[in-house]
Scaffold this active site. Structure first.
Site, PDB file in Angstrom:
ATOM      1  N   HIS A  68      26.655 -37.884 -27.796  1.00 42.41           N
ATOM      2  CA  HIS A  68      26.818 -36.434 -27.627  1.00 42.41           C
ATOM      3  C   HIS A  68      28.133 -36.039 -26.948  1.00 42.41           C
ATOM      4  CE1 HIS A  68      25.724 -37.065 -23.449  1.00 42.41           C
ATOM      5  NE2 HIS A  68      26.069 -35.823 -23.223  1.00 42.41           N
ATOM      6  N   HIS A  83      32.431 -32.438 -25.765  1.00 42.12           N
ATOM      7  CA  HIS A  83      30.986 -32.403 -25.539  1.00 42.12           C
ATOM      8  C   HIS A  83      30.341 -31.690 -26.723  1.00 42.12           C
ATOM      9  CE1 HIS A  83      27.118 -31.556 -23.649  1.00 42.12           C
ATOM     10  NE2 HIS A  83      27.449 -32.464 -22.750  1.00 42.12           N
TER      11      HIS A  83
END
Length: 162
Positions: A68, A83
């Site tokens: 992620h 992110h």
């Protein structure tokens, strides 16, 4: 000490979508710039999958096992965290496929992670992709050059170091 380009470091969109200022992100840690200056890209809503690319040339210095998020240090020494989504760490990697390993050198636009957006949305997570400048003490300014729809790899920001 790194020698930063006098004109600034160019950053590209890591995915296709709408480039937004960080103040619009619905997350206090990101919108208040606690981790550093940043911008976001809201992926195209009709996409079921997206490939997240490096926003600048450099070296992958961190890659979360969940896929992620990843960190890049540019050849000029700028530290960037990419992110993918809000609260996506809770997905424990489901729907994220990494293509590179820590230590890999990337060019701007190099594919790093493929994301199953259908799974992200089904998990109730926001799929926004954030580009965060983590060595904020060395960043003089971040100027968004494009706040609109962008294609992956479009120049969207310039970072001045100082």
């Amino acid at each position: 000490m790194f020698g930063f380009a006098k004109k600034g470091v160019a950053l590209t969109a890591p995915v296709a979508g709408e480039v937004i200022g960080i103040e619009s992100v619905q997350d206090d840690v990101f919108s208040q710039k606690i981790l550093g200056d940043r911008f976001g890209v809201v992926p195209e809503p009709h996409s079921d999958q997206m490939v997240v690319c490096a926003p600048a040339p450099g070296t992958i210095v961190s890659l979360f096992p969940t896929g992620h998020a990843f960190g890049i240090e540019t050849d000029d020494g700028l530290e960037i965290l990419v992110h993918i989504g809000l609260d996506t760490v809770e997905m424990k990697g489901d729907g994220f496929q990494t293509h590179l390993a820590k230590g890999a050198h990337v060019d701007a636009g190099s594919p790093v992670v493929t994301v199953d957006l259908a799974k992200v949305r089904a998990a109730g997570c926001d799929p926004i992709v954030l580009v965060v400048l983590t060595n904020k003490n060395q960043v003089k300014s971040l100027r968004l050059d494009l706040v609109a729809l962008a294609t992956s790899g479009s120049n969207v920001a310039t970072v001045k170091m100082g």
